[in-house]
Design a protein around this motif. Sequence first.
Motif, PDB file in Angstrom:
ATOM      1  N   ARG A 180     -12.344  52.858 -33.887  1.00 23.55           N
ATOM      2  CA  ARG A 180     -13.616  53.081 -34.577  1.00 23.55           C
ATOM      3  C   ARG A 180     -15.113  52.523 -33.624  1.00 23.55           C
ATOM      4  O   ARG A 180     -16.162  51.537 -33.941  1.00 23.55           O
ATOM      5  N   SER A 181     -14.985  52.822 -32.126  1.00 19.62           N
ATOM      6  CA  SER A 181     -15.534  52.775 -31.614  1.00 19.62           C
ATOM      7  C   SER A 181     -15.728  53.257 -29.721  1.00 19.62           C
ATOM      8  O   SER A 181     -14.412  54.456 -30.208  1.00 19.62           O
ATOM      9  N   ASP A 182     -16.499  54.232 -29.457  1.00 16.14           N
ATOM     10  CA  ASP A 182     -16.421  55.047 -28.698  1.00 16.14           C
ATOM     11  C   ASP A 182     -15.804  54.303 -26.919  1.00 16.14           C
ATOM     12  O   ASP A 182     -16.031  55.363 -26.246  1.00 16.14           O
ATOM     13  N   GLY A 183     -15.166  53.172 -26.978  1.00 15.18           N
ATOM     14  CA  GLY A 183     -15.329  52.102 -25.962  1.00 15.18           C
ATOM     15  C   GLY A 183     -15.876  51.419 -25.244  1.00 15.18           C
ATOM     16  O   GLY A 183     -15.960  50.981 -24.538  1.00 15.18           O
ATOM     17  N   GLU A 184     -17.119  50.914 -26.114  1.00 11.63           N
ATOM     18  CA  GLU A 184     -18.052  49.838 -25.705  1.00 11.63           C
ATOM     19  C   GLU A 184     -17.370  48.997 -25.841  1.00 11.63           C
ATOM     20  O   GLU A 184     -16.547  48.883 -26.496  1.00 11.63           O
ATOM     21  N   GLY A 185     -17.234  48.207 -24.667  1.00  6.83           N
ATOM     22  CA  GLY A 185     -16.459  46.769 -24.055  1.00  6.83           C
ATOM     23  C   GLY A 185     -15.647  47.175 -23.704  1.00  6.83           C
ATOM     24  O   GLY A 185     -14.427  46.790 -23.281  1.00  6.83           O
ATOM     25  N   VAL A 243     -15.845  47.545 -41.515  1.00  8.04           N
ATOM     26  CA  VAL A 243     -16.869  48.353 -40.849  1.00  8.04           C
ATOM     27  C   VAL A 243     -17.078  49.136 -41.417  1.00  8.04           C
ATOM     28  O   VAL A 243     -18.525  49.968 -40.294  1.00  8.04           O
ATOM     29  N   ASP A 244     -16.286  49.866 -41.586  1.00 12.30           N
ATOM     30  CA  ASP A 244     -16.596  51.898 -41.684  1.00 12.30           C
ATOM     31  C   ASP A 244     -18.391  51.757 -42.687  1.00 12.30           C
ATOM     32  O   ASP A 244     -18.894  52.240 -43.247  1.00 12.30           O
ATOM     33  N   LEU A 245     -18.392  50.385 -43.516  1.00 14.98           N
ATOM     34  CA  LEU A 245     -19.394  50.430 -44.217  1.00 14.98           C
ATOM     35  C   LEU A 245     -20.847  50.673 -43.468  1.00 14.98           C
ATOM     36  O   LEU A 245     -22.190  51.101 -43.943  1.00 14.98           O
ATOM     37  N   GLY A 246     -21.336  49.995 -41.985  1.00 18.41           N
ATOM     38  CA  GLY A 246     -21.776  50.411 -41.505  1.00 18.41           C
ATOM     39  C   GLY A 246     -22.893  49.373 -41.709  1.00 18.41           C
ATOM     40  O   GLY A 246     -24.421  49.807 -42.144  1.00 18.41           O
ATOM     41  N   ALA A 247     -22.614  48.325 -42.323  1.00 20.07           N
ATOM     42  CA  ALA A 247     -23.666  47.988 -43.448  1.00 20.07           C
ATOM     43  C   ALA A 247     -23.502  45.683 -42.353  1.00 20.07           C
ATOM     44  O   ALA A 247     -23.905  45.053 -43.436  1.00 20.07           O
ATOM     45  N   GLY A 248     -23.382  46.039 -41.478  1.00 19.19           N
ATOM     46  CA  GLY A 248     -23.914  44.676 -41.064  1.00 19.19           C
ATOM     47  C   GLY A 248     -23.373  43.988 -39.888  1.00 19.19           C
ATOM     48  O   GLY A 248     -22.625  43.256 -39.711  1.00 19.19           O
ATOM     49  N   TYR A 249     -21.366  44.627 -40.782  1.00 20.02           N
ATOM     50  CA  TYR A 249     -20.240  43.489 -39.936  1.00 20.02           C
ATOM     51  C   TYR A 249     -19.470  44.721 -39.472  1.00 20.02           C
ATOM     52  O   TYR A 249     -19.204  45.792 -39.735  1.00 20.02           O
TER      53      TYR A 249
END
Length: 255
Positions: free
Chosen positions: A213-218, A145-151
Amino acid sequence: MTVLLALQAELAAATDRFLATAASLTDDDLAAPSRLPGWSRGHVLSHLAGNAGSHINLLTWARTGVKTPQYPTPEARAAGIEAGAGRTAAEHVAELEAGTARLAAAIRDLPEAAWRTTVAGMRPPPHPAWYILVRRLREVEVHHVDLGAGYGPADWPETFVHRELHDSLRTWPHAQSTVSEISLRGGRTWRGLGSGPAVEGGAADVLAWLIGRSDGEGVRVVTVGRPSMPVPVAPPWLTMPAPADLPATPPKDYP
């Protein structure tokens, strides 16, 4: 039958997904920032390659009974990541493929009794060797996820999300908690977590928030009869690399 075969299959599949993403990246892609502050995508790949070797060290400890630190020092770990971050795309992929192949062989060749050996990472508590598989899976899935490459978190397998939520709550930092309760939409609720509001969300969204890995989306604060509130910053994650009371013998299932 124990959980070992299932964890090995999960790790192999997660590694294949990670390697496929790594192979799709160009030199320019790797020089670009990752989702981790201060790290390029090259830093992420360098870390994953070095982390494979670090887990081979722990498997060596389990196999021989001779204490073999995961990394010589925190400084050596950081220096290794920095030294490898500038590799070309082809060099990164070659290093990752070689390291993951060596790790897979070390896992495959570990005698059954050695999986019960107590080893330790860079922070306490010690843990049985079978939990190395859980820790490596965590590294691969989270840093993918940290790659920010679509996963993204939505791509995490359900079994991974379930296990990581379980371990996050087993190692919960109650004194530093920012919430009192966590509910999974349509699923489990954890209460008595500390001070703060109650929050709820889908399993992968909650995990992404918990591990930064998120600011709380969802995820939302439960505010019955009160104005809505922003989701708080999650408490520190991985204050312990493993639950303190894991069974020495690999269990049938985990968790």
